[in-house]
Design a protein around this motif. Structure first.
Motif, PDB file in Angstrom:
ATOM      1  N   UNK A  98      30.931  32.695  57.331  1.00  5.28           N
ATOM      2  CA  UNK A  98      30.449  31.450  57.225  1.00  5.28           C
ATOM      3  C   UNK A  98      29.575  31.357  56.113  1.00  5.28           C
ATOM      4  N   UNK A  99      28.607  32.399  55.963  1.00  6.70           N
ATOM      5  CA  UNK A  99      27.287  32.278  55.039  1.00  6.70           C
ATOM      6  C   UNK A  99      27.956  32.553  53.686  1.00  6.70           C
ATOM      7  N   UNK A 100      27.753  31.279  52.884  1.00 11.09           N
ATOM      8  CA  UNK A 100      28.396  31.422  51.723  1.00 11.09           C
ATOM      9  C   UNK A 100      27.999  32.390  50.527  1.00 11.09           C
ATOM     10  N   UNK A 101      26.765  32.729  50.580  1.00  9.75           N
ATOM     11  CA  UNK A 101      26.017  33.630  49.658  1.00  9.75           C
ATOM     12  C   UNK A 101      26.589  34.940  50.178  1.00  9.75           C
ATOM     13  N   UNK A 102      26.692  35.155  51.483  1.00 11.05           N
ATOM     14  CA  UNK A 102      27.216  36.607  51.831  1.00 11.05           C
ATOM     15  C   UNK A 102      28.686  36.782  51.564  1.00 11.05           C
ATOM     16  N   UNK A 103      29.282  35.710  51.697  1.00 11.87           N
ATOM     17  CA  UNK A 103      30.769  35.787  51.329  1.00 11.87           C
ATOM     18  C   UNK A 103      30.875  36.127  49.670  1.00 11.87           C
ATOM     19  N   UNK A 104      30.169  35.272  49.016  1.00  9.37           N
ATOM     20  CA  UNK A 104      30.365  35.547  47.458  1.00  9.37           C
ATOM     21  C   UNK A 104      29.864  36.851  47.133  1.00  9.37           C
ATOM     22  N   UNK A 105      28.956  37.452  47.748  1.00  4.40           N
ATOM     23  CA  UNK A 105      28.857  38.851  47.511  1.00  4.40           C
ATOM     24  C   UNK A 105      29.892  39.907  47.696  1.00  4.40           C
ATOM     25  N   UNK A 106      30.485  39.716  48.963  1.00  2.96           N
ATOM     26  CA  UNK A 106      31.616  40.341  49.098  1.00  2.96           C
ATOM     27  C   UNK A 106      32.917  40.054  48.250  1.00  2.96           C
ATOM     28  N   UNK A 107      33.225  39.047  48.009  1.00  3.66           N
ATOM     29  CA  UNK A 107      34.115  38.570  46.954  1.00  3.66           C
ATOM     30  C   UNK A 107      33.721  39.009  45.605  1.00  3.66           C
ATOM     31  N   UNK A 108      32.712  39.084  45.049  1.00  9.19           N
ATOM     32  CA  UNK A 108      32.397  39.417  43.822  1.00  9.19           C
ATOM     33  C   UNK A 108      32.585  40.984  43.696  1.00  9.19           C
ATOM     34  N   UNK A 109      32.288  41.566  44.660  1.00  2.00           N
ATOM     35  CA  UNK A 109      32.468  43.210  44.577  1.00  2.00           C
ATOM     36  C   UNK A 109      33.940  43.639  44.455  1.00  2.00           C
ATOM     37  N   UNK A 110      34.779  42.606  45.306  1.00  6.66           N
ATOM     38  CA  UNK A 110      36.168  42.741  45.241  1.00  6.66           C
ATOM     39  C   UNK A 110      36.742  42.503  43.791  1.00  6.66           C
ATOM     40  N   UNK A 111      36.521  41.456  43.246  1.00  8.81           N
ATOM     41  CA  UNK A 111      36.954  41.083  41.887  1.00  8.81           C
ATOM     42  C   UNK A 111      36.331  41.890  40.792  1.00  8.81           C
ATOM     43  N   UNK A 112      35.236  42.487  40.694  1.00 12.99           N
ATOM     44  CA  UNK A 112      34.669  43.692  39.818  1.00 12.99           C
ATOM     45  C   UNK A 112      35.511  44.720  40.151  1.00 12.99           C
ATOM     46  N   UNK A 113      35.837  45.288  41.244  1.00 11.57           N
ATOM     47  CA  UNK A 113      36.541  46.482  41.668  1.00 11.57           C
ATOM     48  C   UNK A 113      38.230  46.079  41.033  1.00 11.57           C
ATOM     49  N   UNK A 114      38.627  45.031  41.326  1.00  9.57           N
ATOM     50  CA  UNK A 114      40.070  44.624  40.971  1.00  9.57           C
ATOM     51  C   UNK A 114      40.338  44.571  39.646  1.00  9.57           C
ATOM     52  N   UNK A 115      39.087  44.166  38.580  1.00 10.77           N
ATOM     53  CA  UNK A 115      39.186  43.998  37.198  1.00 10.77           C
ATOM     54  C   UNK A 115      39.292  45.530  36.769  1.00 10.77           C
ATOM     55  N   UNK A 116      38.534  46.443  37.344  1.00  9.77           N
ATOM     56  CA  UNK A 116      38.449  47.633  36.693  1.00  9.77           C
ATOM     57  C   UNK A 116      39.766  48.279  37.377  1.00  9.77           C
ATOM     58  N   UNK A 117      40.111  48.129  38.528  1.00 10.91           N
ATOM     59  CA  UNK A 117      41.404  48.937  38.665  1.00 10.91           C
ATOM     60  C   UNK A 117      42.677  48.371  37.774  1.00 10.91           C
ATOM     61  N   UNK A 118      42.725  47.124  37.542  1.00 11.43           N
ATOM     62  CA  UNK A 118      43.697  46.562  36.706  1.00 11.43           C
ATOM     63  C   UNK A 118      43.566  47.063  35.353  1.00 11.43           C
ATOM     64  N   UNK A 119      42.593  47.117  34.702  1.00 15.50           N
ATOM     65  CA  UNK A 119      42.253  47.558  33.489  1.00 15.50           C
ATOM     66  C   UNK A 119      42.710  49.117  33.086  1.00 15.50           C
ATOM     67  N   UNK A 120      42.083  49.847  34.136  1.00 15.28           N
ATOM     68  CA  UNK A 120      42.089  51.177  34.024  1.00 15.28           C
ATOM     69  C   UNK A 120      43.092  51.900  34.788  1.00 15.28           C
ATOM     70  N   UNK A 121      44.058  51.140  35.219  1.00 11.93           N
ATOM     71  CA  UNK A 121      45.044  51.735  36.499  1.00 11.93           C
ATOM     72  C   UNK A 121      45.681  53.088  35.682  1.00 11.93           C
ATOM     73  N   UNK A 122      45.901  53.123  34.284  1.00 13.60           N
ATOM     74  CA  UNK A 122      46.863  54.492  33.908  1.00 13.60           C
ATOM     75  C   UNK A 122      45.842  55.384  33.995  1.00 13.60           C
ATOM     76  N   UNK A 123      44.546  55.376  34.082  1.00 16.32           N
ATOM     77  CA  UNK A 123      43.665  56.476  34.108  1.00 16.32           C
ATOM     78  C   UNK A 123      43.439  57.183  35.274  1.00 16.32           C
TER      79      UNK A 123
END
Ligand code: ADP
Ligand code: SR1
Ligand code: MG
Length: 419
Positions: A378-403
Protein backbone atom coordinates in the motif's frame (compact mmCIF):
# COMPACT_ATOMS: atom_id res chain seq x y z
CA UNK A 1 -32.63 -22.04 -24.78
CA UNK A 2 -30.48 -22.67 -27.90
CA UNK A 3 -26.80 -21.76 -27.93
CA UNK A 4 -26.19 -21.87 -31.66
CA UNK A 5 -24.39 -18.54 -31.68
CA UNK A 6 -22.01 -16.78 -29.31
CA UNK A 7 -23.38 -15.01 -26.28
CA UNK A 8 -21.75 -14.00 -23.00
CA UNK A 9 -23.08 -16.16 -20.18
CA UNK A 10 -24.40 -14.87 -16.86
CA UNK A 11 -25.59 -16.84 -13.84
CA UNK A 12 -29.04 -17.79 -15.27
CA UNK A 13 -28.04 -18.40 -18.88
CA UNK A 14 -25.08 -20.40 -17.58
CA UNK A 15 -27.44 -22.84 -15.87
CA UNK A 16 -29.47 -23.21 -19.07
CA UNK A 17 -26.23 -23.83 -20.90
CA UNK A 18 -25.10 -26.52 -18.45
CA UNK A 19 -28.48 -28.24 -18.76
CA UNK A 20 -27.90 -28.49 -22.51
CA UNK A 21 -24.48 -30.19 -22.16
CA UNK A 22 -24.53 -33.75 -20.74
CA UNK A 23 -20.72 -33.76 -20.21
CA UNK A 24 -21.25 -30.92 -17.71
CA UNK A 25 -24.66 -31.67 -16.19
CA UNK A 26 -23.60 -35.24 -15.41
CA UNK A 27 -20.74 -33.87 -13.27
CA UNK A 28 -23.33 -32.42 -10.90
CA UNK A 29 -25.64 -35.44 -11.16
CA UNK A 30 -28.18 -33.34 -13.12
CA UNK A 31 -29.18 -31.73 -9.84
CA UNK A 32 -29.83 -28.02 -10.25
CA UNK A 33 -31.67 -27.42 -6.98
CA UNK A 34 -28.78 -26.55 -4.70
CA UNK A 35 -26.23 -25.40 -7.21
CA UNK A 36 -23.54 -22.92 -6.21
CA UNK A 37 -22.45 -20.70 -9.12
CA UNK A 38 -19.95 -17.86 -8.75
CA UNK A 39 -17.90 -15.79 -11.18
CA UNK A 40 -14.35 -15.68 -9.83
CA UNK A 41 -12.32 -14.40 -12.79
CA UNK A 42 -9.56 -12.20 -11.42
CA UNK A 43 -7.25 -12.55 -14.44
CA UNK A 44 -6.78 -9.88 -17.08
CA UNK A 45 -8.78 -11.43 -19.86
CA UNK A 46 -11.65 -13.84 -19.25
CA UNK A 47 -14.68 -14.84 -17.17
CA UNK A 48 -14.44 -17.88 -14.91
CA UNK A 49 -17.40 -19.48 -13.12
CA UNK A 50 -17.18 -22.08 -10.37
CA UNK A 51 -20.12 -24.51 -10.50
CA UNK A 52 -20.62 -26.99 -7.68
CA UNK A 53 -23.04 -29.01 -5.59
CA UNK A 54 -22.70 -31.97 -3.24
CA UNK A 55 -22.36 -34.36 -6.20
CA UNK A 56 -19.49 -32.66 -8.01
CA UNK A 57 -18.01 -29.55 -9.54
CA UNK A 58 -16.36 -27.94 -12.56
CA UNK A 59 -15.22 -24.58 -13.83
CA UNK A 60 -16.50 -22.77 -16.90
CA UNK A 61 -14.14 -20.31 -18.57
CA UNK A 62 -15.51 -18.05 -21.28
CA UNK A 63 -13.61 -15.63 -23.52
CA UNK A 64 -15.38 -12.43 -24.51
CA UNK A 65 -14.18 -10.45 -27.53
CA UNK A 66 -12.16 -7.93 -25.50
CA UNK A 67 -9.53 -7.62 -22.75
CA UNK A 68 -11.45 -7.80 -19.46
CA UNK A 69 -9.04 -5.66 -17.39
CA UNK A 70 -9.18 -2.79 -19.93
CA UNK A 71 -12.75 -3.08 -21.21
CA UNK A 72 -14.46 -3.26 -24.59
CA UNK A 73 -12.18 -0.56 -26.01
CA UNK A 74 -9.39 -3.17 -26.34
CA UNK A 75 -10.81 -5.76 -28.71
CA UNK A 76 -9.32 -9.24 -28.54
CA UNK A 77 -10.29 -12.35 -30.46
CA UNK A 78 -12.40 -14.84 -28.51
CA UNK A 79 -10.73 -17.55 -30.61
CA UNK A 80 -8.08 -17.52 -27.85
CA UNK A 81 -10.39 -19.97 -26.13
CA UNK A 82 -9.81 -22.51 -28.93
CA UNK A 83 -6.04 -22.28 -28.50
CA UNK A 84 -6.34 -22.52 -24.72
CA UNK A 85 -8.38 -25.71 -25.13
CA UNK A 86 -5.96 -27.12 -27.71
CA UNK A 87 -2.97 -26.41 -25.43
CA UNK A 88 -4.71 -27.72 -22.28
CA UNK A 89 -5.39 -30.98 -24.13
CA UNK A 90 -1.85 -31.31 -25.48
CA UNK A 91 -0.09 -30.31 -22.28
CA UNK A 92 -2.50 -32.49 -20.29
CA UNK A 93 -1.55 -35.43 -22.51
CA UNK A 94 2.17 -34.79 -21.98
CA UNK A 95 1.98 -33.98 -18.27
CA UNK A 96 -1.39 -35.02 -16.77
CA UNK A 97 -0.10 -34.60 -13.18
CA UNK A 98 0.13 -30.83 -13.56
CA UNK A 99 -2.71 -29.84 -15.92
CA UNK A 100 -6.45 -29.77 -15.02
CA UNK A 101 -8.62 -32.21 -16.95
CA UNK A 102 -10.82 -30.69 -19.67
CA UNK A 103 -14.45 -31.86 -19.70
CA UNK A 104 -15.94 -29.84 -22.52
CA UNK A 105 -15.18 -27.30 -25.24
CA UNK A 106 -17.56 -25.18 -27.30
CA UNK A 107 -15.87 -23.14 -30.01
CA UNK A 108 -19.00 -21.17 -30.90
CA UNK A 109 -19.41 -20.06 -27.28
CA UNK A 110 -15.61 -19.67 -26.73
CA UNK A 111 -16.09 -21.75 -23.61
CA UNK A 112 -14.11 -24.42 -21.79
CA UNK A 113 -15.40 -26.70 -19.01
CA UNK A 114 -12.62 -28.10 -16.84
CA UNK A 115 -11.75 -29.51 -13.44
CA UNK A 116 -12.44 -27.19 -10.54
CA UNK A 117 -9.18 -26.88 -8.64
CA UNK A 118 -10.78 -27.00 -5.24
CA UNK A 119 -9.44 -25.32 -2.08
CA UNK A 120 -6.86 -25.39 -0.64
CA UNK A 121 -5.60 -24.74 -4.23
CA UNK A 122 -4.83 -21.05 -4.58
CA UNK A 123 -3.14 -18.97 -7.25
CA UNK A 124 0.62 -19.28 -6.63
CA UNK A 125 1.16 -15.51 -6.72
CA UNK A 126 -1.26 -15.10 -3.81
CA UNK A 127 0.66 -17.75 -1.88
CA UNK A 128 3.93 -15.91 -2.58
CA UNK A 129 2.44 -12.64 -1.33
CA UNK A 130 1.20 -14.41 1.80
CA UNK A 131 4.67 -15.93 2.42
CA UNK A 132 3.68 -19.59 2.01
CA UNK A 133 6.36 -22.16 1.12
CA UNK A 134 5.60 -24.86 -1.45
CA UNK A 135 8.18 -27.61 -1.02
CA UNK A 136 7.36 -29.40 -4.30
CA UNK A 137 6.96 -26.34 -6.52
CA UNK A 138 10.41 -26.45 -8.17
CA UNK A 139 10.17 -30.20 -8.79
CA UNK A 140 6.68 -29.91 -10.28
CA UNK A 141 7.38 -26.91 -12.50
CA UNK A 142 10.65 -28.43 -13.72
CA UNK A 143 8.70 -31.57 -14.59
CA UNK A 144 5.96 -29.64 -16.40
CA UNK A 145 8.40 -27.54 -18.40
CA UNK A 146 10.76 -30.41 -19.26
CA UNK A 147 7.97 -32.65 -20.55
CA UNK A 148 5.87 -30.08 -22.40
CA UNK A 149 8.89 -28.42 -24.03
CA UNK A 150 10.96 -31.51 -24.87
CA UNK A 151 8.15 -33.57 -26.40
CA UNK A 152 6.98 -30.73 -28.67
CA UNK A 153 10.47 -29.87 -29.92
CA UNK A 154 12.55 -31.22 -32.79
CA UNK A 155 14.63 -33.09 -30.21
CA UNK A 156 11.73 -35.55 -30.15
CA UNK A 157 9.64 -34.95 -33.25
CA UNK A 158 9.93 -35.09 -36.99
CA UNK A 159 9.74 -31.86 -38.98
CA UNK A 160 6.47 -33.08 -40.54
CA UNK A 161 4.73 -33.28 -37.15
CA UNK A 162 6.35 -30.07 -36.03
CA UNK A 163 5.37 -28.00 -39.08
CA UNK A 164 1.79 -29.29 -38.95
CA UNK A 165 1.43 -28.08 -35.36
CA UNK A 166 3.35 -24.85 -35.91
CA UNK A 167 0.88 -24.06 -38.71
CA UNK A 168 -2.12 -24.73 -36.43
CA UNK A 169 -0.84 -22.49 -33.63
CA UNK A 170 0.08 -19.71 -36.07
CA UNK A 171 -3.66 -19.05 -35.87
CA UNK A 172 -3.09 -17.66 -32.37
CA UNK A 173 -1.48 -14.62 -33.96
CA UNK A 174 -3.58 -12.01 -32.12
CA UNK A 175 -2.40 -13.27 -28.73
CA UNK A 176 1.20 -13.29 -29.93
CA UNK A 177 0.77 -9.74 -31.18
CA UNK A 178 -0.56 -8.69 -27.78
CA UNK A 179 2.62 -10.04 -26.16
CA UNK A 180 4.81 -8.41 -28.81
CA UNK A 181 3.19 -5.11 -27.89
CA UNK A 182 2.94 -5.24 -24.10
CA UNK A 183 6.19 -7.11 -23.34
CA UNK A 184 8.62 -6.12 -26.09
CA UNK A 185 7.40 -2.72 -27.36
CA UNK A 186 5.31 -0.55 -25.03
CA UNK A 187 7.74 -0.47 -22.06
CA UNK A 188 10.42 1.02 -24.35
CA UNK A 189 8.29 3.80 -25.86
CA UNK A 190 5.64 6.27 -24.82
CA UNK A 191 2.35 4.38 -24.72
CA UNK A 192 -1.07 5.33 -23.39
CA UNK A 193 -1.21 2.02 -21.55
CA UNK A 194 2.06 2.24 -19.63
CA UNK A 195 1.97 3.09 -15.93
CA UNK A 196 4.36 2.99 -13.01
CA UNK A 197 4.57 4.14 -9.40
CA UNK A 198 4.81 7.87 -10.05
CA UNK A 199 6.59 10.12 -9.25
CA UNK A 200 9.12 7.70 -7.73
CA UNK A 201 9.83 5.80 -10.95
CA UNK A 202 9.35 8.64 -13.47
CA UNK A 203 13.04 8.86 -14.18
CA UNK A 204 13.44 5.08 -14.40
CA UNK A 205 10.62 4.76 -16.93
CA UNK A 206 12.18 7.51 -19.04
CA UNK A 207 15.63 5.91 -18.76
CA UNK A 208 14.29 2.69 -20.33
CA UNK A 209 13.34 4.64 -23.44
CA UNK A 210 16.86 6.04 -23.72
CA UNK A 211 18.89 2.95 -22.96
CA UNK A 212 20.25 2.02 -26.38
CA UNK A 213 22.04 -1.13 -25.25
CA UNK A 214 18.90 -2.37 -23.54
CA UNK A 215 16.80 -1.63 -26.65
CA UNK A 216 19.29 -3.52 -28.81
CA UNK A 217 18.96 -6.60 -26.59
CA UNK A 218 15.17 -6.34 -26.38
CA UNK A 219 15.00 -6.26 -30.19
CA UNK A 220 16.94 -9.52 -30.29
CA UNK A 221 14.58 -11.15 -27.79
CA UNK A 222 11.54 -9.87 -29.67
CA UNK A 223 12.80 -11.30 -32.92
CA UNK A 224 13.43 -14.65 -31.23
CA UNK A 225 9.91 -14.57 -29.74
CA UNK A 226 8.41 -13.91 -33.19
CA UNK A 227 10.65 -16.15 -35.29
CA UNK A 228 11.76 -19.19 -33.30
CA UNK A 229 9.23 -22.04 -33.35
CA UNK A 230 11.26 -24.17 -30.91
CA UNK A 231 8.44 -25.89 -28.96
CA UNK A 232 4.79 -25.55 -27.94
CA UNK A 233 5.08 -22.98 -25.18
CA UNK A 234 2.44 -21.97 -22.64
CA UNK A 235 3.11 -18.35 -23.52
CA UNK A 236 2.06 -16.77 -20.20
CA UNK A 237 3.70 -18.91 -17.52
CA UNK A 238 3.78 -16.37 -14.70
CA UNK A 239 2.92 -17.16 -11.10
CA UNK A 240 -0.79 -16.43 -11.57
CA UNK A 241 -0.95 -19.21 -14.19
CA UNK A 242 -0.62 -21.97 -11.63
CA UNK A 243 -2.79 -23.07 -8.74
CA UNK A 244 -1.04 -24.81 -5.87
CA UNK A 245 -1.29 -26.63 -2.56
CA UNK A 246 1.59 -28.10 -0.61
CA UNK A 247 1.24 -31.31 -2.61
CA UNK A 248 -0.17 -30.18 -5.94
CA UNK A 249 0.85 -27.80 -8.76
CA UNK A 250 -1.64 -27.25 -11.60
CA UNK A 251 -0.82 -25.11 -14.62
CA UNK A 252 -3.82 -23.20 -16.01
CA UNK A 253 -4.51 -20.53 -18.63
CA UNK A 254 -2.45 -21.41 -21.74
CA UNK A 255 -4.43 -19.10 -24.06
CA UNK A 256 -1.19 -17.53 -25.35
CA UNK A 257 0.14 -20.92 -26.46
CA UNK A 258 2.06 -21.15 -29.74
CA UNK A 259 5.30 -22.58 -31.11
CA UNK A 260 7.88 -20.19 -29.72
CA UNK A 261 11.17 -20.12 -27.83
CA UNK A 262 11.32 -22.42 -24.80
CA UNK A 263 13.11 -19.74 -22.79
CA UNK A 264 9.97 -17.62 -22.85
CA UNK A 265 8.19 -20.10 -20.55
CA UNK A 266 11.18 -20.82 -18.31
CA UNK A 267 11.94 -17.09 -18.07
CA UNK A 268 8.32 -16.23 -17.26
CA UNK A 269 8.37 -18.54 -14.26
CA UNK A 270 11.84 -17.59 -13.00
CA UNK A 271 11.32 -13.86 -13.67
CA UNK A 272 8.07 -13.86 -11.71
CA UNK A 273 9.76 -15.67 -8.81
CA UNK A 274 12.39 -12.92 -8.83
CA UNK A 275 9.61 -10.32 -8.73
CA UNK A 276 8.12 -12.16 -5.75
CA UNK A 277 11.53 -12.07 -4.07
CA UNK A 278 11.96 -8.33 -4.71
CA UNK A 279 8.51 -7.60 -3.27
CA UNK A 280 9.10 -9.38 0.04
CA UNK A 281 10.59 -6.39 1.88
CA UNK A 282 7.34 -4.57 1.15
CA UNK A 283 5.40 -7.34 2.91
CA UNK A 284 7.73 -7.69 5.90
CA UNK A 285 6.33 -6.64 9.25
CA UNK A 286 7.12 -7.07 12.94
CA UNK A 287 5.65 -10.54 13.01
CA UNK A 288 7.60 -11.77 9.98
CA UNK A 289 10.70 -10.15 8.50
CA UNK A 290 10.38 -12.51 5.48
CA UNK A 291 14.12 -13.28 5.57
CA UNK A 292 13.64 -17.06 5.69
CA UNK A 293 10.98 -16.79 3.02
CA UNK A 294 13.31 -14.91 0.70
CA UNK A 295 15.84 -17.72 1.09
CA UNK A 296 13.15 -20.23 0.14
CA UNK A 297 12.35 -18.25 -3.03
CA UNK A 298 16.04 -18.18 -3.98
CA UNK A 299 16.31 -21.91 -3.42
CA UNK A 300 13.21 -22.46 -5.54
CA UNK A 301 14.71 -20.40 -8.38
CA UNK A 302 17.96 -22.39 -8.24
CA UNK A 303 16.22 -25.78 -7.88
CA UNK A 304 13.80 -25.06 -10.73
CA UNK A 305 16.54 -24.44 -13.28
CA UNK A 306 18.77 -27.28 -12.04
CA UNK A 307 15.92 -29.80 -11.94
CA UNK A 308 14.64 -28.63 -15.32
CA UNK A 309 18.09 -29.03 -16.85
CA UNK A 310 18.42 -32.49 -15.35
CA UNK A 311 14.98 -33.69 -16.43
CA UNK A 312 15.18 -32.18 -19.91
CA UNK A 313 18.58 -33.72 -20.70
CA UNK A 314 17.44 -37.06 -19.22
CA UNK A 315 14.50 -37.06 -21.68
CA UNK A 316 16.92 -36.16 -24.46
CA UNK A 317 19.25 -39.06 -23.53
CA UNK A 318 16.34 -41.47 -23.30
CA UNK A 319 15.01 -40.54 -26.75
CA UNK A 320 18.21 -39.78 -28.59
CA UNK A 321 17.73 -42.68 -31.00
CA UNK A 322 14.14 -41.71 -31.76
CA UNK A 323 12.55 -39.72 -34.59
CA UNK A 324 13.78 -36.27 -33.47
CA UNK A 325 15.04 -34.37 -36.49
CA UNK A 326 17.38 -31.95 -34.72
CA UNK A 327 20.36 -34.20 -33.94
CA UNK A 328 20.16 -37.35 -36.06
CA UNK A 329 21.84 -40.36 -34.41
CA UNK A 330 23.71 -41.02 -37.66
CA UNK A 331 25.60 -37.77 -37.11
CA UNK A 332 25.55 -37.17 -33.35
CA UNK A 333 25.87 -40.64 -31.91
CA UNK A 334 29.24 -40.48 -30.17
CA UNK A 335 29.30 -39.42 -26.51
CA UNK A 336 31.72 -36.56 -27.13
CA UNK A 337 29.60 -34.77 -29.74
CA UNK A 338 26.42 -35.58 -27.78
CA UNK A 339 27.89 -33.81 -24.75
CA UNK A 340 28.97 -30.84 -26.88
CA UNK A 341 25.55 -30.29 -28.45
CA UNK A 342 23.74 -30.69 -25.13
CA UNK A 343 26.03 -28.19 -23.45
CA UNK A 344 25.53 -25.65 -26.22
CA UNK A 345 21.75 -26.20 -26.33
CA UNK A 346 21.35 -25.83 -22.56
CA UNK A 347 23.64 -22.80 -22.35
CA UNK A 348 21.70 -21.03 -25.12
CA UNK A 349 18.42 -21.98 -23.44
CA UNK A 350 19.66 -20.65 -20.10
CA UNK A 351 20.61 -17.31 -21.64
CA UNK A 352 17.29 -17.09 -23.51
CA UNK A 353 15.44 -17.81 -20.25
CA UNK A 354 17.33 -15.03 -18.46
CA UNK A 355 16.63 -12.54 -21.24
CA UNK A 356 12.93 -13.32 -21.49
CA UNK A 357 12.57 -13.49 -17.71
CA UNK A 358 14.13 -10.05 -17.34
CA UNK A 359 11.93 -8.58 -20.09
CA UNK A 360 8.89 -9.95 -18.31
CA UNK A 361 10.03 -8.38 -15.04
CA UNK A 362 10.39 -4.98 -16.70
CA UNK A 363 6.93 -5.06 -18.32
CA UNK A 364 5.29 -5.75 -14.94
CA UNK A 365 6.79 -2.56 -13.47
CA UNK A 366 6.35 0.01 -16.26
CA UNK A 367 3.84 -1.61 -18.64
CA UNK A 368 0.07 -2.05 -18.75
CA UNK A 369 -0.35 -5.14 -16.57
CA UNK A 370 1.15 -5.07 -13.09
CA UNK A 371 1.43 -7.81 -10.47
CA UNK A 372 -0.13 -8.27 -7.06
CA UNK A 373 3.32 -8.89 -5.55
CA UNK A 374 3.94 -5.11 -5.80
CA UNK A 375 0.39 -3.74 -6.16
CA UNK A 376 -0.52 -5.06 -2.72
CA UNK A 377 2.19 -2.93 -1.06
CA UNK A 378 0.00 0.00 0.00
CA UNK A 379 2.80 2.46 0.85
CA UNK A 380 3.80 3.88 -2.57
CA UNK A 381 7.35 4.85 -1.52
CA UNK A 382 7.98 1.38 -0.14
CA UNK A 383 6.48 -0.20 -3.26
CA UNK A 384 8.65 1.97 -5.53
CA UNK A 385 11.80 0.94 -3.63
CA UNK A 386 11.01 -2.73 -4.22
CA UNK A 387 10.09 -2.10 -7.86
CA UNK A 388 13.23 -0.08 -8.57
CA UNK A 389 15.41 -2.85 -7.19
CA UNK A 390 13.63 -5.35 -9.45
CA UNK A 391 13.92 -3.04 -12.45
CA UNK A 392 17.65 -2.45 -12.00
CA UNK A 393 18.24 -6.15 -11.49
CA UNK A 394 16.21 -7.01 -14.61
CA UNK A 395 18.16 -4.51 -16.72
CA UNK A 396 21.46 -6.04 -15.57
CA UNK A 397 20.30 -9.59 -16.22
CA UNK A 398 18.91 -8.68 -19.64
CA UNK A 399 22.05 -6.90 -20.82
CA UNK A 400 24.60 -9.25 -19.28
CA UNK A 401 22.75 -12.55 -19.58
CA UNK A 402 25.42 -14.21 -21.73
CA UNK A 403 28.02 -13.72 -18.98
CA UNK A 404 26.12 -15.82 -16.44
CA UNK A 405 27.35 -19.39 -16.39
CA UNK A 406 24.86 -20.96 -14.05
CA UNK A 407 21.81 -20.28 -11.94
CA UNK A 408 23.92 -19.91 -8.77
CA UNK A 409 25.42 -16.78 -10.33
CA UNK A 410 21.93 -15.37 -10.86
CA UNK A 411 21.12 -16.02 -7.21
CA UNK A 412 24.31 -14.13 -6.26
CA UNK A 413 23.31 -11.25 -8.55
CA UNK A 414 19.86 -11.11 -6.91
CA UNK A 415 21.49 -10.91 -3.47
CA UNK A 416 23.69 -8.01 -4.64
CA UNK A 417 20.60 -5.92 -5.28
CA UNK A 418 19.69 -5.99 -1.60
CA UNK A 419 19.61 -2.52 -0.10
P1 ADP B 1 -7.45 -15.15 -17.38
O1 ADP B 1 -7.32 -15.89 -18.68
O2 ADP B 1 -8.44 -14.07 -17.40
O3 ADP B 1 -6.10 -14.74 -16.86
P2 ADP B 1 -7.36 -17.38 -15.54
O4 ADP B 1 -7.34 -18.64 -16.31
O5 ADP B 1 -6.05 -16.92 -15.00
O6 ADP B 1 -8.05 -16.22 -16.38
O7 ADP B 1 -8.41 -17.54 -14.37
C1 ADP B 1 -8.82 -16.45 -13.57
C2 ADP B 1 -9.05 -16.94 -12.17
O8 ADP B 1 -10.06 -17.95 -12.14
C3 ADP B 1 -7.84 -17.57 -11.54
O9 ADP B 1 -7.06 -16.58 -10.93
C4 ADP B 1 -8.44 -18.55 -10.54
O10 ADP B 1 -8.76 -17.88 -9.34
C5 ADP B 1 -9.75 -18.96 -11.21
N1 ADP B 1 -9.62 -20.24 -11.93
C6 ADP B 1 -9.27 -20.41 -13.21
N2 ADP B 1 -9.27 -21.71 -13.54
C7 ADP B 1 -9.62 -22.39 -12.44
C8 ADP B 1 -9.81 -23.79 -12.13
N3 ADP B 1 -9.65 -24.73 -13.05
N4 ADP B 1 -10.19 -24.10 -10.87
C9 ADP B 1 -10.38 -23.14 -9.93
N5 ADP B 1 -10.24 -21.82 -10.16
C10 ADP B 1 -9.86 -21.45 -11.40
C1 SR1 C 1 -3.38 -6.21 -21.63
S1 SR1 C 1 -2.06 -7.20 -21.18
C2 SR1 C 1 -2.74 -8.50 -20.26
C3 SR1 C 1 -1.73 -9.48 -19.79
O1 SR1 C 1 -2.42 -10.42 -19.01
C4 SR1 C 1 -2.09 -11.73 -19.41
O2 SR1 C 1 -1.95 -12.57 -18.30
C5 SR1 C 1 -0.83 -11.60 -20.21
O3 SR1 C 1 0.33 -11.62 -19.40
C6 SR1 C 1 -1.03 -10.27 -20.87
O4 SR1 C 1 0.18 -9.70 -21.30
MG1 MG D 1 -4.44 -15.58 -16.34
Amino acid sequence: MAFSEFRPLHDNSLIDYIKSVPALSSKIANDFDNLFVKEVGDGNLNFVFIVLNSAGSFVIKQALPYVRSIGESWAMTKERSYFEWLALKEKGRLCPEHVPEVYHFDRTMSLIGMRYLEPPHIILRKGLVAGIEYPLLAEHMADFMAKTLFFTSLLFRTTSEHKRDVAEYCGNVEMCRLTEQVVFSDPYKVSEYNRWTSPYLDHDAEALREDNLLKLEVAELKSKFCERAQALIHGDLHTSSMMVTHESTQVIDPEFAFYGPMGYDIGAFLGNLILAYCSQDGHADQANDRKAYKEWILKTIEDTWNLFQHKFTALWDEHRNGAGEAYLPAIYNNPEVQLLVQKKYMTDLFHDSLGFGAAKMIRRIVGVAHVEDFESIADAAKRATCEKRALDLAKTILKERRNFEGIAEIVSAIRKYES
